[in-house]
Design a protein around this motif. Structure first.
Motif, short mmCIF file in Angstrom:
data_model
loop_
_atom_site.label_atom_id
_atom_site.label_comp_id
_atom_site.label_asym_id
_atom_site.label_seq_id
_atom_site.Cartn_x
_atom_site.Cartn_y
_atom_site.Cartn_z
N TYR A 1 56.65 15.44 47.90
CA TYR A 1 56.59 16.04 46.57
C TYR A 1 57.36 15.17 45.57
O TYR A 1 58.22 14.37 45.95
CB TYR A 1 57.14 17.47 46.55
CG TYR A 1 58.57 17.63 47.00
CD1 TYR A 1 59.64 17.28 46.18
CD2 TYR A 1 58.87 18.18 48.25
CE1 TYR A 1 60.95 17.45 46.58
CE2 TYR A 1 60.18 18.36 48.68
CZ TYR A 1 61.22 17.99 47.83
OH TYR A 1 62.51 18.14 48.24
N THR B 1 59.43 22.96 43.77
CA THR B 1 59.81 23.65 42.55
C THR B 1 61.29 23.44 42.25
O THR B 1 61.69 23.22 41.11
CB THR B 1 59.53 25.16 42.67
OG1 THR B 1 58.14 25.34 42.96
CG2 THR B 1 59.89 25.89 41.40
N GLY B 2 62.11 23.46 43.30
CA GLY B 2 63.54 23.25 43.13
C GLY B 2 63.87 21.86 42.63
O GLY B 2 64.84 21.66 41.90
N LYS C 1 58.34 25.45 48.11
CA LYS C 1 59.46 25.97 47.32
C LYS C 1 60.42 24.85 46.91
O LYS C 1 60.95 24.84 45.81
CB LYS C 1 60.22 27.04 48.11
CG LYS C 1 59.48 28.34 48.31
CD LYS C 1 60.35 29.31 49.09
CE LYS C 1 59.63 30.64 49.35
NZ LYS C 1 60.48 31.56 50.15
N ARG C 2 60.63 23.90 47.83
CA ARG C 2 61.52 22.78 47.52
C ARG C 2 60.97 21.93 46.37
O ARG C 2 61.75 21.41 45.56
CB ARG C 2 61.72 21.90 48.75
CG ARG C 2 62.58 22.54 49.82
CD ARG C 2 62.61 21.66 51.07
NE ARG C 2 63.15 20.34 50.76
CZ ARG C 2 64.45 20.06 50.75
NH1 ARG C 2 65.35 20.99 51.04
NH2 ARG C 2 64.87 18.84 50.48
N THR D 1 62.29 20.24 40.44
CA THR D 1 62.14 20.29 38.99
C THR D 1 63.36 20.93 38.34
O THR D 1 63.88 20.45 37.32
CB THR D 1 60.88 21.08 38.62
OG1 THR D 1 59.74 20.41 39.13
CG2 THR D 1 60.74 21.21 37.11
N SER D 2 63.87 22.00 38.92
CA SER D 2 65.01 22.70 38.33
C SER D 2 66.27 21.84 38.36
O SER D 2 67.14 21.99 37.49
CB SER D 2 65.25 24.03 39.05
OG SER D 2 65.65 23.82 40.39
#
Length: 529
Positions: free
Chosen positions: A94, A393-394, A390-391, A396-397
């Motif tokens: 990712y 998305t993390g 899920k990682r 990006t945060s």
């Protein structure tokens, strides 16, 4: 300089941080001498990812165009990366460190080039400043300081020359094994992860072809269960030819007793041509000086703090040290600093580094360790793939929440109980202690194009009497102040204030709505009185 053995500020170390500080001081009219043991930048590719914030420094230093011209990778590769599971060419990956997501909050784009190329640009820029003296090929040996000045003994590295330099202040930018830090009696707090790491620099055309499946990426982290959260890391030095790689290796590894080619193949998941240019080692650890100041001696960059090269934080944090310290030294030398201003360098920069290591770098290692221990596609593919998503998305945060600020600083008007930190939230609202975001002005120029070397007061539909009160208070205190008067619309309303006082390092000192604020009290606090 009339006598190049005397200066206002002595800087030990001409890496990016030392050179950046010298340029910052030189542009402020501060007589500066830089001492560096190497005649030329060392050709080891590190410190490559330069953030949008760092390019703002180069803009103000008058070196941005030359830096961009020195890049070694096309612009469309950005400074974004990728995280892969198992091997680089495996089934799971990712995007990671997408710093372009926060571009609207900064005046400049990010950049990527090897540190030695950055240093070359900085060396050329510093050579253009008449009040900065550079002594390349000299080694700092001994420091003596008292209440009024600092004395530094230096020796010619490849000769018999010796000199004694004198300055009002001295800054150690001399790396993680800093002589300045040691002789100043500044202790460190260490957090040792007890890992020996290898750094390989190699040439490979085939690896570039193998990675065509990941267009626009410049660096690649590989997570493997047996490494317990520590990365194997590939990075581009240029596009298609030269690479660097670092990874954990056994503690007794040397250049001669280990198969580094096999390590590369295992991490990539494929064999490819590899011609080694450099094999070196470093110890993975976190270290932070217990103070960034001892009297007239300061430390900055790796001399003040060091951490593993995870996420490209190091060089950017170091250059921010330089920009934070530069204007405060100028203020002290020119007589408009209060007694607390120089102390605020430590009070602002040290909590930011501690947060960066705790909340981003070390957290990343521990989160990866926990993930690898809990999820395995060979055991439960569906659960692994759900958690892997899920990682992504993390990732990006992480970029969005890395927002270094000084909200807890004693010289800004932050909220009660605020703490300075690397963790925050990007906003256009002008908040005390936070970086000012760019906005267009009615003139067609940007706010950043009107910020000078001193403070700036942004006044939007503000009472002219209040603006004049700031001008008068600044004159009486001999504080350099630019005033920007404009309407409160066309984007400027996003600042959420009629008045915004911006420090010389582009951080907000105070923002307010009062019709006629107490300008003198505001300026006094923000300059350390």
């Amino acid at each position: 300089m009339t006598n190049n053995d005397e200066a206002d500020v002595l800087i030990v170390g001409a890496g990016p941080v030392g050179l950046g500080l010298a340029i910052d001081l030189g542009l402020r009219g501060v007589r500066t001498t830089v001492i560096e043991r190497y005649l030329e930048p060392q050709p080891i590719p590190k410190g490559q990812n330069l953030t949008q914030r760092t390019l703002e420094h180069f803009y103000f230093w008058g070196a941005e165009p030359e830096l961009r011209a020195a890049r070694t990778i096309p612009k469309d590769y950005g400074i974004g990366g990728l995280t892969a599971y198992g091997t680089l060419l495996g089934d799971y990956a990712y995007s990671w460190m997408q710093r372009e997501l926060v571009r609207p909050y900064y005046f400049t784009d990010n950049e990527r080039l090897p540190q030695y190329a950055t240093e070359a640009v900085l060396r050329r820029r510093v050579s253009e400043l008449a009040n900065v003296t550079t002594l390349y090929g000299w080694t700092a040996e001994q420091i003596r300081s008292n209440e009024t000045d600092v004395e530094l003994t230096i020796a010619e590295r490849d000769g018999g020359g010796r000199r004694v330099l004198r300055g009002k202040y001295l800054v150690g930018c001399d790396g993680s094994r800093s002589m300045v830090r040691s002789q100043a009696g500044i202790t460190q707090t260490l957090s040792d992860h007890d890992r020996r790491m290898v750094l390989l620099v190699f040439r490979s055309l085939e690896l570039h072809k193998l990675l065509e499946r990941y267009p626009g990426k410049s660096f690649y982290a590989v997570l493997h269960p047996r490494l317990h959260g520590y990365w194997q890391f590939f990075g581009r030095v240029d596009l298609g030819t030269t690479w660097f790689f670092h990874a954990p290796v056994p503690a007794d590894t040397t250049r001669d007793n280990f198969d580094f080619r096999a390590l590369l193949y295992e991490a990539a998941g494929e064999k490819f041509d590899a011609e080694f240019e450099h094999i070196g080692f470093w110890d993975l650890r976190f270290a932070v000086a217990d103070s960034y100041r001892s009297g007239r001696v300061f430390v900055a960059g790796d001399a003040a703090h060091s951490h593993p090269p995870y996420g490209g934080y190091g060089i950017n944090l170091g250059l921010e040290d330089a920009v934070n310290l530069g204007w405060k030294l100028e203020a002290a030398l020119k007589g408009w600093a209060g007694e607390r201003l120089l102390d605020s360098y430590d009070q602002e920069r040290r909590p930011v580094f501690q947060s960066a290591t705790r909340d981003f770098i070390e957290k990343s290692i521990l989160d990866d360790r926990d993930f690898l221990a809990a999820f395995n596609p060979a055991v439960d593919k569906a659960t692994f793939e759900r958690e892997w998503a899920k990682r992504a998305t993390g990732a990006t945060s992480e970029v969005q929440s890395f927002e270094p600020h000084y909200a807890g600083s004693p010289i800004v008007f932050g909220p009660s109980g605020a703490v300075s930190s690397a963790a925050g939230k990007h906003e256009f609202t002008a908040r005390a202690g936070h970086h000012i975001a760019p906005q267009p002005l009615s003139s067609g120029r940007n706010v950043f194009e009107e910020l000078g070397e001193g403070f700036a007061l942004l006044a939007f539909d503000a009472d002219p009497a209040a603006v004049e009160a700031f001008r008068q208070a600044a004159r009486l205190r001999h504080i350099p102040l630019a005033v920007v008067v404009d309407s409160r619309k066309d984007g400027r309303e996003r600042y959420g204030a009629a008045f915004v006082l911006v420090r010389p390092d582009q951080y907000v000192a105070w923002a307010g709505e009062a019709p006629i604020p107490d300008a003198d009290t505001i300026l006094a606090r923000t300059t350390g009185y």
